[in-house]
Design a protein around this motif. Sequence first.
Motif, PDB file in Angstrom:
ATOM      1  N   LEU A  22      42.898  -8.107  59.670  1.00  0.00           N
ATOM      2  CA  LEU A  22      43.118  -9.299  58.854  1.00  0.00           C
ATOM      3  C   LEU A  22      41.801 -10.014  58.555  1.00  0.00           C
ATOM      4  CD1 LEU A  22      46.373 -10.752  60.470  1.00  0.00           C
ATOM      5  CD2 LEU A  22      46.145  -9.503  58.316  1.00  0.00           C
ATOM      6  N   ALA A  23      40.910 -10.032  59.526  1.00  0.00           N
ATOM      7  CA  ALA A  23      39.612 -10.686  59.310  1.00  0.00           C
ATOM      8  C   ALA A  23      38.813  -9.951  58.240  1.00  0.00           C
ATOM      9  CB  ALA A  23      38.831 -10.742  60.618  1.00  0.00           C
ATOM     10  N   TRP A  24      38.779  -8.637  58.298  1.00  0.00           N
ATOM     11  CA  TRP A  24      38.044  -7.867  57.298  1.00  0.00           C
ATOM     12  C   TRP A  24      38.645  -8.031  55.902  1.00  0.00           C
ATOM     13  CZ3 TRP A  24      33.454  -5.784  56.921  1.00  0.00           C
ATOM     14  CH2 TRP A  24      32.748  -5.462  58.083  1.00  0.00           C
ATOM     15  N   ILE A  25      39.964  -8.226  55.840  1.00  0.00           N
ATOM     16  CA  ILE A  25      40.624  -8.361  54.529  1.00  0.00           C
ATOM     17  C   ILE A  25      40.471  -9.774  53.970  1.00  0.00           C
ATOM     18  CG2 ILE A  25      42.860  -8.326  53.342  1.00  0.00           C
ATOM     19  CD1 ILE A  25      43.712  -6.107  55.251  1.00  0.00           C
ATOM     20  N   PHE A  26      40.694 -10.773  54.811  1.00  0.00           N
ATOM     21  CA  PHE A  26      40.842 -12.138  54.299  1.00  0.00           C
ATOM     22  C   PHE A  26      39.646 -13.061  54.536  1.00  0.00           C
ATOM     23  CE2 PHE A  26      45.293 -10.759  54.995  1.00  0.00           C
ATOM     24  CZ  PHE A  26      45.742 -10.891  53.685  1.00  0.00           C
ATOM     25  N   LEU A  27      38.777 -12.750  55.497  1.00  0.00           N
ATOM     26  CA  LEU A  27      37.647 -13.645  55.738  1.00  0.00           C
ATOM     27  C   LEU A  27      36.631 -13.505  54.616  1.00  0.00           C
ATOM     28  CD1 LEU A  27      36.318 -15.687  57.665  1.00  0.00           C
ATOM     29  CD2 LEU A  27      35.178 -13.756  58.780  1.00  0.00           C
ATOM     30  N   PRO A  28      36.317 -14.587  53.900  1.00  0.00           N
ATOM     31  CA  PRO A  28      35.332 -14.503  52.814  1.00  0.00           C
ATOM     32  C   PRO A  28      33.962 -14.097  53.361  1.00  0.00           C
ATOM     33  CG  PRO A  28      36.559 -16.567  52.735  1.00  0.00           C
ATOM     34  CD  PRO A  28      36.881 -15.939  54.048  1.00  0.00           C
ATOM     35  N   LYS A  29      33.313 -13.189  52.679  1.00  0.00           N
ATOM     36  CA  LYS A  29      31.978 -12.747  53.108  1.00  0.00           C
ATOM     37  C   LYS A  29      30.930 -13.575  52.365  1.00  0.00           C
ATOM     38  CE  LYS A  29      34.710  -9.197  54.238  1.00  0.00           C
ATOM     39  NZ  LYS A  29      36.153  -9.146  53.922  1.00  0.00           N
ATOM     40  N   THR A  30      30.974 -14.894  52.605  1.00  0.00           N
ATOM     41  CA  THR A  30      30.132 -15.817  51.833  1.00  0.00           C
ATOM     42  C   THR A  30      28.934 -16.340  52.611  1.00  0.00           C
ATOM     43  OG1 THR A  30      31.614 -17.626  52.481  1.00  0.00           O
ATOM     44  CG2 THR A  30      32.032 -16.553  50.358  1.00  0.00           C
ATOM     45  N   LYS A  31      28.894 -16.098  53.919  1.00  0.00           N
ATOM     46  CA  LYS A  31      27.758 -16.582  54.697  1.00  0.00           C
ATOM     47  C   LYS A  31      27.540 -15.674  55.905  1.00  0.00           C
ATOM     48  CE  LYS A  31      30.669 -20.092  56.963  1.00  0.00           C
ATOM     49  NZ  LYS A  31      30.821 -21.533  57.256  1.00  0.00           N
ATOM     50  N   PRO A  32      26.315 -15.638  56.429  1.00  0.00           N
ATOM     51  CA  PRO A  32      26.001 -14.754  57.566  1.00  0.00           C
ATOM     52  C   PRO A  32      26.924 -14.969  58.760  1.00  0.00           C
ATOM     53  CG  PRO A  32      23.992 -15.663  56.629  1.00  0.00           C
ATOM     54  CD  PRO A  32      25.129 -16.368  55.949  1.00  0.00           C
ATOM     55  N   PHE A  33      27.384 -16.203  58.944  1.00  0.00           N
ATOM     56  CA  PHE A  33      28.282 -16.526  60.051  1.00  0.00           C
ATOM     57  C   PHE A  33      29.519 -15.636  60.015  1.00  0.00           C
ATOM     58  CE2 PHE A  33      30.858 -19.242  62.781  1.00  0.00           C
ATOM     59  CZ  PHE A  33      29.914 -19.745  63.659  1.00  0.00           C
ATOM     60  N   HIS A  34      30.051 -15.417  58.806  1.00  0.00           N
ATOM     61  CA  HIS A  34      31.243 -14.591  58.649  1.00  0.00           C
ATOM     62  C   HIS A  34      30.973 -13.153  59.061  1.00  0.00           C
ATOM     63  CE1 HIS A  34      32.817 -17.578  55.395  1.00  0.00           C
ATOM     64  NE2 HIS A  34      33.045 -18.005  56.620  1.00  0.00           N
ATOM     65  N   PHE A  35      29.821 -12.636  58.672  1.00  0.00           N
ATOM     66  CA  PHE A  35      29.496 -11.245  58.995  1.00  0.00           C
ATOM     67  C   PHE A  35      29.328 -11.049  60.502  1.00  0.00           C
ATOM     68  CE2 PHE A  35      28.306 -11.265  54.491  1.00  0.00           C
ATOM     69  CZ  PHE A  35      28.887 -10.066  54.074  1.00  0.00           C
ATOM     70  N   LEU A  36      28.798 -12.054  61.192  1.00  0.00           N
ATOM     71  CA  LEU A  36      28.662 -11.952  62.639  1.00  0.00           C
ATOM     72  C   LEU A  36      30.031 -11.901  63.312  1.00  0.00           C
ATOM     73  CD1 LEU A  36      25.688 -14.394  63.347  1.00  0.00           C
ATOM     74  CD2 LEU A  36      25.690 -11.907  63.540  1.00  0.00           C
ATOM     75  N   ILE A  37      30.961 -12.697  62.820  1.00  0.00           N
ATOM     76  CA  ILE A  37      32.328 -12.657  63.347  1.00  0.00           C
ATOM     77  C   ILE A  37      32.937 -11.275  63.139  1.00  0.00           C
ATOM     78  CG2 ILE A  37      34.675 -13.545  63.050  1.00  0.00           C
ATOM     79  CD1 ILE A  37      32.910 -15.477  64.490  1.00  0.00           C
ATOM     80  N   LEU A  38      32.752 -10.716  61.958  1.00  0.00           N
ATOM     81  CA  LEU A  38      33.303  -9.389  61.655  1.00  0.00           C
ATOM     82  C   LEU A  38      32.666  -8.310  62.519  1.00  0.00           C
ATOM     83  CD1 LEU A  38      33.523  -9.629  57.758  1.00  0.00           C
ATOM     84  CD2 LEU A  38      35.413  -9.705  59.400  1.00  0.00           C
ATOM     85  N   ILE A  39      31.380  -8.432  62.786  1.00  0.00           N
ATOM     86  CA  ILE A  39      30.702  -7.462  63.653  1.00  0.00           C
ATOM     87  C   ILE A  39      31.258  -7.540  65.072  1.00  0.00           C
ATOM     88  CG2 ILE A  39      28.508  -6.847  64.733  1.00  0.00           C
ATOM     89  CD1 ILE A  39      27.136  -7.763  62.142  1.00  0.00           C
ATOM     90  N   ILE A  40      31.467  -8.766  65.585  1.00  0.00           N
ATOM     91  CA  ILE A  40      32.031  -8.947  66.928  1.00  0.00           C
ATOM     92  C   ILE A  40      33.412  -8.306  67.009  1.00  0.00           C
ATOM     93  CG2 ILE A  40      32.962 -10.655  68.548  1.00  0.00           C
ATOM     94  CD1 ILE A  40      30.669 -12.512  67.697  1.00  0.00           C
ATOM     95  N   LEU A  41      34.251  -8.574  66.025  1.00  0.00           N
ATOM     96  CA  LEU A  41      35.598  -8.003  66.018  1.00  0.00           C
ATOM     97  C   LEU A  41      35.557  -6.481  65.924  1.00  0.00           C
ATOM     98  CD1 LEU A  41      37.450 -10.546  63.706  1.00  0.00           C
ATOM     99  CD2 LEU A  41      37.733 -10.259  66.180  1.00  0.00           C
ATOM    100  N   SER A  42      34.631  -5.969  65.146  1.00  0.00           N
ATOM    101  CA  SER A  42      34.501  -4.511  65.015  1.00  0.00           C
ATOM    102  C   SER A  42      34.077  -3.882  66.344  1.00  0.00           C
ATOM    103  CB  SER A  42      33.475  -4.166  63.929  1.00  0.00           C
ATOM    104  OG  SER A  42      33.904  -4.643  62.671  1.00  0.00           O
TER     105      SER A  42
END
Length: 219
Positions: A22-42
Amino acid sequence: MFPKILAHIDFIYVFISITSLLAWIFLPKTKPFHFLILIILSIDFFTETSSNLLRIFDLKIALLYNISILFHHSLWLWLLLKNALFPKLGKMMLLVFILFGVFNLLFGVGISTFNFSTFIVGALLYLIGFIVESFFRLKQEDFAFFHQNDFIVLSAPLLFFIGFSMMFGFRNHDLNAYLILGKWELYTVISHMGNIIYYGMILWYVYLERQAFQLLKRV
Protein backbone atom coordinates in the motif's frame (compact mmCIF):
# COMPACT_ATOMS: atom_id res chain seq x y z
CA MET A 1 6.32 -28.11 0.60
CA PHE A 2 3.20 -25.92 0.29
CA PRO A 3 1.92 -26.71 3.82
CA LYS A 4 5.41 -25.90 5.13
CA ILE A 5 5.31 -22.52 3.38
CA LEU A 6 1.87 -21.73 4.80
CA ALA A 7 3.10 -22.62 8.30
CA HIS A 8 5.59 -19.73 8.12
CA ILE A 9 3.10 -17.13 6.90
CA ASP A 10 1.71 -15.50 10.03
CA PHE A 11 -0.33 -12.37 10.76
CA ILE A 12 2.72 -10.12 11.15
CA TYR A 13 4.18 -11.17 7.81
CA VAL A 14 0.87 -10.51 6.07
CA PHE A 15 0.56 -7.12 7.78
CA ILE A 16 4.10 -6.14 6.75
CA SER A 17 3.43 -7.24 3.18
CA ILE A 18 0.18 -5.29 2.93
CA THR A 19 1.74 -2.18 4.48
CA SER A 20 4.68 -2.28 2.07
CA LEU A 21 2.42 -2.79 -0.95
CA LEU A 22 0.00 0.00 0.00
CA ALA A 23 2.86 2.38 0.76
CA TRP A 24 4.49 1.78 -2.63
CA ILE A 25 1.13 2.32 -4.37
CA PHE A 26 -0.30 5.27 -2.47
CA LEU A 27 2.56 7.16 -0.80
CA PRO A 28 3.43 10.17 -3.01
CA LYS A 29 7.07 10.11 -4.09
CA THR A 30 7.37 13.88 -3.67
CA LYS A 31 10.18 14.19 -1.13
CA PRO A 32 13.24 12.21 0.05
CA PHE A 33 11.45 11.47 3.33
CA HIS A 34 8.94 9.33 1.43
CA PHE A 35 11.65 7.32 -0.30
CA LEU A 36 13.35 6.57 3.02
CA ILE A 37 10.07 5.21 4.39
CA LEU A 38 9.66 3.02 1.30
CA ILE A 39 13.23 1.73 1.62
CA ILE A 40 12.63 0.82 5.30
CA LEU A 41 9.43 -1.04 4.41
CA SER A 42 11.17 -2.83 1.55
CA ILE A 43 13.95 -3.95 3.88
CA ASP A 44 11.39 -5.23 6.38
CA PHE A 45 9.48 -7.12 3.69
CA PHE A 46 12.65 -8.57 2.17
CA THR A 47 13.93 -9.63 5.61
CA GLU A 48 10.72 -11.37 6.65
CA THR A 49 10.32 -13.08 3.26
CA SER A 50 13.93 -14.25 3.23
CA SER A 51 13.78 -15.46 6.83
CA ASN A 52 10.67 -17.52 6.05
CA LEU A 53 12.44 -19.12 3.08
CA LEU A 54 15.52 -19.85 5.17
CA ARG A 55 13.40 -21.43 7.90
CA ILE A 56 11.64 -23.63 5.35
CA PHE A 57 15.00 -25.10 4.37
CA ASP A 58 16.21 -25.17 8.00
CA LEU A 59 18.94 -22.59 7.37
CA LYS A 60 20.24 -20.04 9.87
CA ILE A 61 18.72 -16.56 9.88
CA ALA A 62 21.02 -14.71 12.32
CA LEU A 63 23.19 -13.04 9.68
CA LEU A 64 20.14 -11.91 7.72
CA TYR A 65 18.63 -10.20 10.76
CA ASN A 66 21.95 -8.73 11.88
CA ILE A 67 22.44 -6.99 8.53
CA SER A 68 18.77 -5.99 8.36
CA ILE A 69 18.88 -4.39 11.83
CA LEU A 70 21.98 -2.42 10.87
CA PHE A 71 20.23 -0.92 7.83
CA HIS A 72 16.81 -0.62 9.50
CA HIS A 73 17.99 1.31 12.56
CA SER A 74 20.41 3.44 10.52
CA LEU A 75 17.59 4.55 8.22
CA TRP A 76 15.33 5.45 11.14
CA LEU A 77 18.14 7.50 12.69
CA TRP A 78 18.61 9.16 9.31
CA LEU A 79 14.89 9.98 9.14
CA LEU A 80 15.09 11.54 12.59
CA LEU A 81 18.21 13.44 11.56
CA LYS A 82 16.42 14.98 8.55
CA ASN A 83 13.88 16.56 10.93
CA ALA A 84 16.31 17.43 13.71
CA LEU A 85 17.18 20.83 15.11
CA PHE A 86 20.49 19.31 16.23
CA PRO A 87 22.01 17.92 12.99
CA LYS A 88 25.53 17.58 14.42
CA LEU A 89 24.30 15.46 17.33
CA GLY A 90 22.12 13.44 14.96
CA LYS A 91 25.04 12.73 12.62
CA MET A 92 27.20 11.71 15.56
CA MET A 93 24.51 9.29 16.82
CA LEU A 94 24.15 7.77 13.36
CA LEU A 95 27.91 7.37 12.97
CA VAL A 96 28.25 5.83 16.44
CA PHE A 97 25.56 3.28 15.68
CA ILE A 98 26.97 2.30 12.28
CA LEU A 99 30.49 1.88 13.71
CA PHE A 100 29.18 -0.10 16.69
CA GLY A 101 26.96 -2.29 14.51
CA VAL A 102 29.69 -3.11 11.99
CA PHE A 103 32.26 -3.77 14.74
CA ASN A 104 29.82 -5.98 16.63
CA LEU A 105 29.00 -7.88 13.44
CA LEU A 106 32.61 -8.49 12.43
CA PHE A 107 34.47 -8.70 15.73
CA GLY A 108 31.86 -8.98 18.47
CA VAL A 109 29.08 -11.52 18.62
CA GLY A 110 29.78 -12.52 15.04
CA ILE A 111 27.65 -13.45 12.05
CA SER A 112 26.15 -16.69 13.33
CA THR A 113 24.48 -15.26 16.44
CA PHE A 114 21.73 -12.67 16.70
CA ASN A 115 23.26 -9.34 17.78
CA PHE A 116 20.92 -8.28 20.57
CA SER A 117 23.18 -5.41 21.60
CA THR A 118 23.12 -3.84 18.11
CA PHE A 119 19.32 -3.75 18.16
CA ILE A 120 19.24 -2.30 21.69
CA VAL A 121 21.93 0.35 21.07
CA GLY A 122 20.23 1.52 17.86
CA ALA A 123 16.84 1.63 19.56
CA LEU A 124 18.27 3.52 22.54
CA LEU A 125 19.95 6.10 20.31
CA TYR A 126 16.70 6.63 18.41
CA LEU A 127 14.70 7.06 21.63
CA ILE A 128 17.25 9.54 22.98
CA GLY A 129 17.23 11.50 19.72
CA PHE A 130 13.44 11.52 19.61
CA ILE A 131 13.14 12.75 23.21
CA VAL A 132 15.81 15.45 22.72
CA GLU A 133 14.17 16.63 19.50
CA SER A 134 10.71 16.74 21.14
CA PHE A 135 12.12 18.63 24.14
CA PHE A 136 13.76 21.28 21.95
CA ARG A 137 10.58 21.68 19.90
CA LEU A 138 8.57 22.20 23.09
CA LYS A 139 11.17 24.60 24.46
CA GLN A 140 10.90 26.70 21.30
CA GLU A 141 7.10 26.40 21.44
CA ASP A 142 7.09 24.80 18.02
CA PHE A 143 3.79 23.03 18.66
CA ALA A 144 3.08 22.75 14.93
CA PHE A 145 5.79 20.07 14.73
CA PHE A 146 3.68 17.72 16.85
CA HIS A 147 0.77 18.06 14.44
CA GLN A 148 2.76 17.33 11.31
CA ASN A 149 2.46 14.05 9.46
CA ASP A 150 6.21 13.53 9.76
CA PHE A 151 5.91 13.49 13.57
CA ILE A 152 3.40 10.63 13.28
CA VAL A 153 5.77 8.46 11.28
CA LEU A 154 8.73 9.34 13.51
CA SER A 155 6.66 8.11 16.47
CA ALA A 156 5.80 4.83 14.71
CA PRO A 157 8.79 2.71 15.84
CA LEU A 158 8.85 3.88 19.47
CA LEU A 159 6.86 1.02 21.03
CA PHE A 160 8.51 -1.42 18.62
CA PHE A 161 11.96 -0.35 19.81
CA ILE A 162 11.01 -0.23 23.49
CA GLY A 163 9.20 -3.58 23.53
CA PHE A 164 11.81 -5.61 21.71
CA SER A 165 14.68 -3.92 23.55
CA MET A 166 13.13 -5.02 26.85
CA MET A 167 12.72 -8.59 25.61
CA PHE A 168 16.22 -8.73 24.12
CA GLY A 169 17.75 -6.97 27.12
CA PHE A 170 16.49 -9.49 29.67
CA ARG A 171 17.06 -12.50 27.40
CA ASN A 172 15.02 -14.54 29.84
CA HIS A 173 13.23 -17.45 28.21
CA ASP A 174 10.89 -17.93 31.17
CA LEU A 175 9.92 -14.24 31.03
CA ASN A 176 9.37 -14.31 27.27
CA ALA A 177 7.28 -17.47 27.60
CA TYR A 178 5.19 -16.09 30.48
CA LEU A 179 1.53 -16.64 29.66
CA ILE A 180 -0.82 -13.64 29.82
CA LEU A 181 -4.35 -14.67 30.82
CA GLY A 182 -3.09 -18.22 30.46
CA LYS A 183 -3.19 -18.00 26.65
CA TRP A 184 -0.59 -15.74 25.04
CA GLU A 185 3.14 -15.67 25.59
CA LEU A 186 4.49 -12.29 26.69
CA TYR A 187 6.93 -12.19 23.75
CA THR A 188 4.09 -12.84 21.28
CA VAL A 189 1.93 -10.11 22.80
CA ILE A 190 4.72 -7.52 22.73
CA SER A 191 5.71 -8.56 19.21
CA HIS A 192 2.17 -8.23 17.88
CA MET A 193 1.46 -4.96 19.68
CA GLY A 194 4.76 -3.42 18.59
CA ASN A 195 4.35 -4.45 14.95
CA ILE A 196 0.67 -3.50 14.73
CA ILE A 197 1.31 0.00 16.11
CA TYR A 198 4.51 0.36 14.06
CA TYR A 199 3.03 -0.53 10.69
CA GLY A 200 -0.40 0.84 11.58
CA MET A 201 1.03 4.31 12.16
CA ILE A 202 2.98 4.09 8.91
CA LEU A 203 -0.26 3.24 7.10
CA TRP A 204 -1.92 6.22 8.78
CA TYR A 205 0.98 8.40 7.64
CA VAL A 206 0.59 7.10 4.06
CA TYR A 207 -3.10 7.93 4.16
CA LEU A 208 -2.52 11.47 5.46
CA GLU A 209 0.26 12.18 2.96
CA ARG A 210 -1.93 10.87 0.15
CA GLN A 211 -4.79 13.12 1.26
CA ALA A 212 -2.49 16.15 1.44
CA PHE A 213 -1.07 15.35 -2.01
CA GLN A 214 -4.55 15.03 -3.53
CA LEU A 215 -5.58 18.32 -1.93
CA LEU A 216 -2.57 20.10 -3.44
CA LYS A 217 -3.42 18.72 -6.87
CA ARG A 218 -6.90 20.29 -6.68
CA VAL A 219 -5.53 23.73 -5.86
